[in-house]
Design an enzyme around this catalytic site. Structure first.
Site, PDB file in Angstrom:
ATOM      1  N   HIS A  17       0.844  -1.204   0.000  1.00  0.00           N
ATOM      2  CA  HIS A  17       0.000   0.000   0.000  1.00  0.00           C
ATOM      3  C   HIS A  17       0.878   1.252   0.000  1.00  0.00           C
ATOM      4  CE1 HIS A  17      -3.095  -2.640   2.292  1.00  0.00           C
ATOM      5  NE2 HIS A  17      -3.586  -2.434   1.085  1.00  0.00           N
ATOM      6  N   LYS A  41     -16.685  -7.533   5.945  1.00  0.00           N
ATOM      7  CA  LYS A  41     -15.707  -8.423   6.592  1.00  0.00           C
ATOM      8  C   LYS A  41     -15.531  -8.032   8.062  1.00  0.00           C
ATOM      9  CE  LYS A  41     -13.036  -7.439   2.435  1.00  0.00           C
ATOM     10  NZ  LYS A  41     -11.791  -6.863   1.963  1.00  0.00           N
ATOM     11  N   ARG A  90      -1.744  -5.930  -8.623  1.00  0.00           N
ATOM     12  CA  ARG A  90      -0.654  -6.855  -8.321  1.00  0.00           C
ATOM     13  C   ARG A  90      -0.450  -7.868  -9.438  1.00  0.00           C
ATOM     14  NH1 ARG A  90      -3.039  -8.065  -2.549  1.00  0.00           N
ATOM     15  NH2 ARG A  90      -4.800  -7.987  -3.952  1.00  0.00           N
ATOM     16  N   SER A 128      -2.941  -7.691   2.835  1.00  0.00           N
ATOM     17  CA  SER A 128      -3.184  -7.572   4.278  1.00  0.00           C
ATOM     18  C   SER A 128      -3.515  -8.948   4.861  1.00  0.00           C
ATOM     19  CB  SER A 128      -4.345  -6.614   4.546  1.00  0.00           C
ATOM     20  OG  SER A 128      -4.028  -5.326   4.094  1.00  0.00           O
TER      21      SER A 128
END
Ligand code: PNS
Length: 160
Positions: A17, A41, A90, A128
């Site tokens: 990040h 979540k 990514r 994460s």
């Protein structure tokens, strides 16, 4: 002034990040890192904690602000006068979801551009969730999270 938003869950912020935020801060006059606060979540860090970790991590970037938002990203971007949303890509696996979000956001608010930065090779594998899993199983996450907040993250994730 060209304002960009870097939105995300940041639960917690990683070096991946930070890499995107630093590069966005070089491209735009102002970057607002916006923590999503109505997540379905179960987050490990509260919104306030995630914002504090982000503040410590980005203290060296004078044109970066930390904020939180709920509701639609486009409404938040409009309220801040932002011209772009910046996200990191990514791998190909990120593409489909990101592409769908950017198309929807464009339909909802045509003036907002989505800018994708390729994640630096060092962080292609990082997320994460991976950081949380490694830390909670006692692994070393020092290569994955900013040094300034490493201890806080380890403390939280090993005491759950
Ligand atoms: O770090 P994340 O979880 O990949 O971030 C996702 C985020 C916050 C960018 C995304 O969930 C989002 O923009 N949520 C706000 C709700 C919204 O605007 N939805 C419509 C776009 S599909």
């Amino acid at each position: 002034m060209k304002i960009a938003i870097c939105p995300g869950s940041f639960d917690p912020v990683t070096l991946g990040h930070l890499d995107i935020i630093e590069r966005a801060s070089g491209l735009f006059d102002k970057v607002i890192v916006a923590v999503l606060c109505n997540m379905d979540k179960n987050p490990n860090f509260t919104v306030e904690e995630r914002m504090e970790l982000l503040r410590e991590t980005t203290a060296h970037l004078s044109n970066v602000e930390i904020d939180s938002f709920g509701g639609l990203l486009v409404d938040y971007a409009k309220s801040k006068g932002a011209v772009a949303v910046v996200k990191g890509l990514r791998a190909v696996s990120d593409f489909e979801y990101e592409f769908q979000m950017s198309m929807i956001n464009k339909k909802l608010y045509g003036e907002l551009e989505t800018v994708y930065l390729n994640t630096s090779q060092d962080y292609m594998y990082l997320s994460s969730s991976v950081v949380k899993q490694i830390a909670s199983l006692g692994g070393d996450i020092s290569n994955f999270v900013p040094e300034a907040i490493h201890a806080k993250i380890v403390d939280r994730l090993t005491n759950m």
